[in-house]
Design a protein around this motif. Structure first.
Motif, PDB file in Angstrom:
ATOM      1  N   GLY A   1       0.790  -1.226   0.000  1.00 26.33           N
ATOM      2  CA  GLY A   1       0.000   0.000   0.000  1.00 26.33           C
ATOM      3  C   GLY A   1       0.821   1.274   0.000  1.00 26.33           C
ATOM      4  O   GLY A   1       0.447   2.262  -0.647  1.00 26.33           O
ATOM      5  N   ALA A   2       1.932   1.285   0.693  1.00 26.13           N
ATOM      6  CA  ALA A   2       2.762   2.501   0.767  1.00 26.13           C
ATOM      7  C   ALA A   2       3.377   2.859  -0.588  1.00 26.13           C
ATOM      8  O   ALA A   2       3.774   4.008  -0.796  1.00 26.13           O
ATOM      9  N   ASN A   3       3.437   1.899  -1.502  1.00 31.72           N
ATOM     10  CA  ASN A   3       4.035   2.137  -2.811  1.00 31.72           C
ATOM     11  C   ASN A   3       3.025   2.596  -3.850  1.00 31.72           C
ATOM     12  O   ASN A   3       3.402   2.834  -4.992  1.00 31.72           O
ATOM     13  N   LEU A   4       1.755   2.698  -3.463  1.00 25.94           N
ATOM     14  CA  LEU A   4       0.729   3.089  -4.433  1.00 25.94           C
ATOM     15  C   LEU A   4       0.704   4.595  -4.584  1.00 25.94           C
ATOM     16  O   LEU A   4       0.847   5.344  -3.622  1.00 25.94           O
ATOM     17  N   ASN A   5       0.509   5.046  -5.803  1.00 19.85           N
ATOM     18  CA  ASN A   5       0.300   6.465  -6.088  1.00 19.85           C
ATOM     19  C   ASN A   5      -1.188   6.672  -6.265  1.00 19.85           C
ATOM     20  O   ASN A   5      -1.766   6.177  -7.225  1.00 19.85           O
TER      21      ASN A   5
END
Length: 58
Positions: free
Chosen positions: A53-57
């Motif tokens: 999730g932290a890598n989603l834009n």
């Protein structure tokens, strides 16, 4: 720029998650049972979001 998007399965889970909050306004066992009724692999989706999730834009 590199864009990271969630798989369709994960997007579906997020929509289901939020729509279920219209019925159950918490994360009680009753809520998760409702989510599971629409997304039987919701726990796998939750793990995917936790891991990626932290890598989603968004």
């Amino acid at each position: 720029m590199l864009w990271h998007l969630a798989p369709h399965k994960i997007v579906d889970y997020i929509v289901i998650h939020e729509l279920c909050h219209l019925i159950e306004h918490n994360h009680s066992p009753k809520y998760w049972k409702l989510v599971e009724g629409y997304c039987d692999d919701y726990q796998e989706c939750r793990r995917w979001l936790k891991d990626h999730g932290a890598n989603l834009n968004i």
